[in-house]
Design a protein around this motif. Sequence first.
Motif, PDB file in Angstrom:
ATOM      1  N   ARG A 214      32.289  47.456  39.431  1.00 10.95           N
ATOM      2  CA  ARG A 214      32.661  47.468  37.880  1.00 10.95           C
ATOM      3  C   ARG A 214      32.945  46.180  37.269  1.00 10.95           C
ATOM      4  NH1 ARG A 214      34.328  52.452  35.776  1.00 10.95           N
ATOM      5  NH2 ARG A 214      34.263  50.944  33.801  1.00 10.95           N
ATOM      6  N   ALA A 215      33.854  45.240  38.276  1.00  3.01           N
ATOM      7  CA  ALA A 215      34.203  43.786  37.782  1.00  3.01           C
ATOM      8  C   ALA A 215      33.020  42.984  37.563  1.00  3.01           C
ATOM      9  CB  ALA A 215      35.116  43.235  38.621  1.00  3.01           C
TER      10      ALA A 215
ATOM     11  N   HIS B   1      38.333  36.849  41.329  1.00  2.24           N
ATOM     12  CA  HIS B   1      39.563  36.732  41.964  1.00  2.24           C
ATOM     13  C   HIS B   1      40.575  37.916  41.744  1.00  2.24           C
ATOM     14  CE1 HIS B   1      38.557  32.514  42.149  1.00  2.24           C
ATOM     15  NE2 HIS B   1      38.418  32.486  41.024  1.00  2.24           N
ATOM     16  N   ILE B   2      40.633  38.796  42.994  1.00  3.25           N
ATOM     17  CA  ILE B   2      41.449  39.756  43.038  1.00  3.25           C
ATOM     18  C   ILE B   2      42.919  39.615  43.784  1.00  3.25           C
ATOM     19  CG2 ILE B   2      41.674  42.031  43.987  1.00  3.25           C
ATOM     20  CD1 ILE B   2      38.795  42.327  44.467  1.00  3.25           C
ATOM     21  N   VAL B   3      43.912  39.838  42.694  1.00  2.00           N
ATOM     22  CA  VAL B   3      45.429  39.281  43.269  1.00  2.00           C
ATOM     23  C   VAL B   3      45.993  40.484  43.182  1.00  2.00           C
ATOM     24  CG1 VAL B   3      44.807  37.026  42.161  1.00  2.00           C
ATOM     25  CG2 VAL B   3      45.855  38.795  40.684  1.00  2.00           C
TER      26      VAL B   3
ATOM     27  N   PRO C 229      49.255  42.742  41.876  1.00  2.94           N
ATOM     28  CA  PRO C 229      49.844  42.827  40.710  1.00  2.94           C
ATOM     29  C   PRO C 229      51.611  42.440  40.962  1.00  2.94           C
ATOM     30  CG  PRO C 229      49.456  45.124  41.607  1.00  2.94           C
ATOM     31  CD  PRO C 229      48.752  44.142  42.302  1.00  2.94           C
ATOM     32  N   PRO C 230      52.200  41.911  39.856  1.00  6.12           N
ATOM     33  CA  PRO C 230      51.640  41.870  38.487  1.00  6.12           C
ATOM     34  C   PRO C 230      51.307  40.253  38.298  1.00  6.12           C
ATOM     35  CG  PRO C 230      54.113  41.547  38.484  1.00  6.12           C
ATOM     36  CD  PRO C 230      53.645  41.971  40.134  1.00  6.12           C
ATOM     37  N   LEU C 231      50.464  40.168  37.185  1.00  2.00           N
ATOM     38  CA  LEU C 231      49.946  38.981  36.901  1.00  2.00           C
ATOM     39  C   LEU C 231      51.136  37.997  36.332  1.00  2.00           C
ATOM     40  CD1 LEU C 231      46.768  39.505  35.076  1.00  2.00           C
ATOM     41  CD2 LEU C 231      46.904  38.844  37.486  1.00  2.00           C
ATOM     42  N   PRO C 232      51.109  36.735  36.623  1.00  2.00           N
ATOM     43  CA  PRO C 232      52.512  35.804  36.221  1.00  2.00           C
ATOM     44  C   PRO C 232      52.322  35.752  34.628  1.00  2.00           C
ATOM     45  CG  PRO C 232      50.616  34.613  37.135  1.00  2.00           C
ATOM     46  CD  PRO C 232      50.258  35.998  37.466  1.00  2.00           C
ATOM     47  N   ARG C 233      53.346  35.835  34.097  1.00  2.00           N
ATOM     48  CA  ARG C 233      53.617  35.570  32.734  1.00  2.00           C
ATOM     49  C   ARG C 233      54.676  34.504  32.458  1.00  2.00           C
ATOM     50  NH1 ARG C 233      51.708  39.786  29.596  1.00  2.00           N
ATOM     51  NH2 ARG C 233      50.930  41.912  31.147  1.00  2.00           N
ATOM     52  N   ASP C 234      54.269  34.035  31.185  1.00  2.00           N
ATOM     53  CA  ASP C 234      55.016  32.806  30.662  1.00  2.00           C
ATOM     54  C   ASP C 234      56.522  33.482  30.347  1.00  2.00           C
ATOM     55  OD1 ASP C 234      56.162  31.198  28.053  1.00  2.00           O
ATOM     56  OD2 ASP C 234      54.901  29.991  29.544  1.00  2.00           O
ATOM     57  N   ALA C 235      57.662  32.721  30.736  1.00  2.00           N
ATOM     58  CA  ALA C 235      58.893  33.390  30.472  1.00  2.00           C
ATOM     59  C   ALA C 235      59.324  33.557  28.857  1.00  2.00           C
ATOM     60  CB  ALA C 235      59.936  32.652  31.397  1.00  2.00           C
ATOM     61  N   THR C 236      58.782  32.624  27.976  1.00  2.00           N
ATOM     62  CA  THR C 236      59.010  32.582  26.614  1.00  2.00           C
ATOM     63  C   THR C 236      58.337  33.293  25.930  1.00  2.00           C
ATOM     64  OG1 THR C 236      59.651  30.015  26.983  1.00  2.00           O
ATOM     65  CG2 THR C 236      59.414  30.945  24.785  1.00  2.00           C
ATOM     66  N   THR C 237      56.765  33.319  25.905  1.00  2.00           N
ATOM     67  CA  THR C 237      56.099  34.204  25.294  1.00  2.00           C
ATOM     68  C   THR C 237      55.776  35.178  25.863  1.00  2.00           C
ATOM     69  OG1 THR C 237      54.105  32.958  26.055  1.00  2.00           O
ATOM     70  CG2 THR C 237      54.856  32.046  24.289  1.00  2.00           C
ATOM     71  N   GLY C 238      55.891  35.654  27.227  1.00  2.00           N
ATOM     72  CA  GLY C 238      55.483  36.860  27.459  1.00  2.00           C
ATOM     73  C   GLY C 238      53.927  36.963  27.909  1.00  2.00           C
TER      74      GLY C 238
ATOM     75  N   VAL D 257      41.748  39.902  38.469  1.00  2.00           N
ATOM     76  CA  VAL D 257      41.969  41.234  38.380  1.00  2.00           C
ATOM     77  C   VAL D 257      43.177  41.511  39.220  1.00  2.00           C
ATOM     78  CG1 VAL D 257      40.940  43.681  38.614  1.00  2.00           C
ATOM     79  CG2 VAL D 257      39.392  41.470  37.825  1.00  2.00           C
ATOM     80  N   ALA D 258      44.115  42.202  38.766  1.00  2.00           N
ATOM     81  CA  ALA D 258      45.325  42.861  39.438  1.00  2.00           C
ATOM     82  C   ALA D 258      44.883  44.123  39.879  1.00  2.00           C
ATOM     83  CB  ALA D 258      46.513  42.673  38.519  1.00  2.00           C
ATOM     84  N   ALA D 259      45.050  44.181  41.126  1.00  2.00           N
ATOM     85  CA  ALA D 259      44.711  45.656  41.747  1.00  2.00           C
ATOM     86  C   ALA D 259      45.813  46.265  42.777  1.00  2.00           C
ATOM     87  CB  ALA D 259      43.127  45.800  42.414  1.00  2.00           C
ATOM     88  N   ALA D 260      46.011  47.396  42.750  1.00  2.00           N
ATOM     89  CA  ALA D 260      47.114  48.109  43.765  1.00  2.00           C
ATOM     90  C   ALA D 260      46.154  47.966  45.026  1.00  2.00           C
ATOM     91  CB  ALA D 260      47.577  49.434  43.103  1.00  2.00           C
ATOM     92  N   PRO D 261      46.951  48.176  46.184  1.00  2.00           N
ATOM     93  CA  PRO D 261      46.169  48.306  47.604  1.00  2.00           C
ATOM     94  C   PRO D 261      45.336  49.535  47.675  1.00  2.00           C
ATOM     95  CG  PRO D 261      48.497  47.451  47.817  1.00  2.00           C
ATOM     96  CD  PRO D 261      48.314  47.889  46.550  1.00  2.00           C
ATOM     97  N   SER D 262      45.817  50.737  46.914  1.00  3.12           N
ATOM     98  CA  SER D 262      45.325  51.859  46.906  1.00  3.12           C
ATOM     99  C   SER D 262      43.961  51.998  46.406  1.00  3.12           C
ATOM    100  CB  SER D 262      46.181  53.101  46.425  1.00  3.12           C
ATOM    101  OG  SER D 262      46.512  52.694  45.070  1.00  3.12           O
TER     102      SER D 262
END
Length: 316
Positions: A27-28, A39-41, A43-52, A13-18
């Motif tokens: 909720r999760a 796992h709270i990380v 943002p942003p989540l890592p994305r594949d450079a080719t497919t996005g 779950v990508a969550a902002a500090p606020s």
Amino acid sequence: ATTPAPVPAHAFVAAAPSVDASFLLRRARAAMPRGAGLHIVSPPLPRDATTGKIDQRALLKSLEAVSPQLPAWPALWERLRTYPAWLLVTALVGCLDLSALFRVARAVIVQGRIPVVRPGAVLRAASLRLLAHLAAMPYLWLASMYLPKRSVRQVTNLVPFGKVGCLCALYHLARIESKRSPYGTMSVLARAALVLGTAAGLTLGRLRKRLFPWWVAFWIAIPEHVQEDAKWWFQPRNWLGYLDHLCGAVLDLPTTSLAVGDAMLDLGVALPKKLRAALRASATEHPPEGLGRIDPQTFPRFVAHGEDAEVPQLDA
């Protein structure tokens, strides 16, 4: 040993500090299946450079523990670069004589004159104070380690810089000229505390058979300990908290006096008890089985036979 069961699934779950953490977790957890790892990380989540798309391999790889491959010398230097300065401060803190400085300041302010100071006498007195401090402080510290921690904290919380500050306060009170000062009783008590504390530390070190090794180990380890204790006092906001605590103690002086008096009485009673227990333990200490005193009568006897002597024959 039982190995933990593998986690069936991972949720990132990508969550902002606020974002409210408790609300997000509630909720999760409600939306996730039982046993899944959350796992709270950031943002942003890592994305594949080719497919996005979300790079699941990168997310799962972040869960693997990686031992840091850092050179040892920078970390060691970071810890040791301030060591000589703190060792010097800890050693020289016993040389400063505030009572003599106050006498000089009072002579300048009240009488308008600077007293005559002999550099040789000042240097000689400072050298004697330094030697006494270097010899006595390890065993004063050792004696304090056998005292009840709660009672020790009640006293050290009122003095800046903890145990070192208390030792310095005892030093300065002991150096007051008791005949000319209204604090003569406090000076006598401070001298008695220093002498009895040093004697108790020496006795404990002798009973533990670590008299000189403790002295060496103390001066090797004490700079880092003093540095950790002094960090708190180098922040101005902490001094405001200390002054607030001190003002509260002064406003409630009867309760503070009773608490400190009880703590001092507890400290004065606890140390002799510890010494008696150590003496009894040392007196009843026995060597391990098999290392006791050997009776000479139990030694095997070996008889040398000459050429003409009759050698006993073993039965077939």
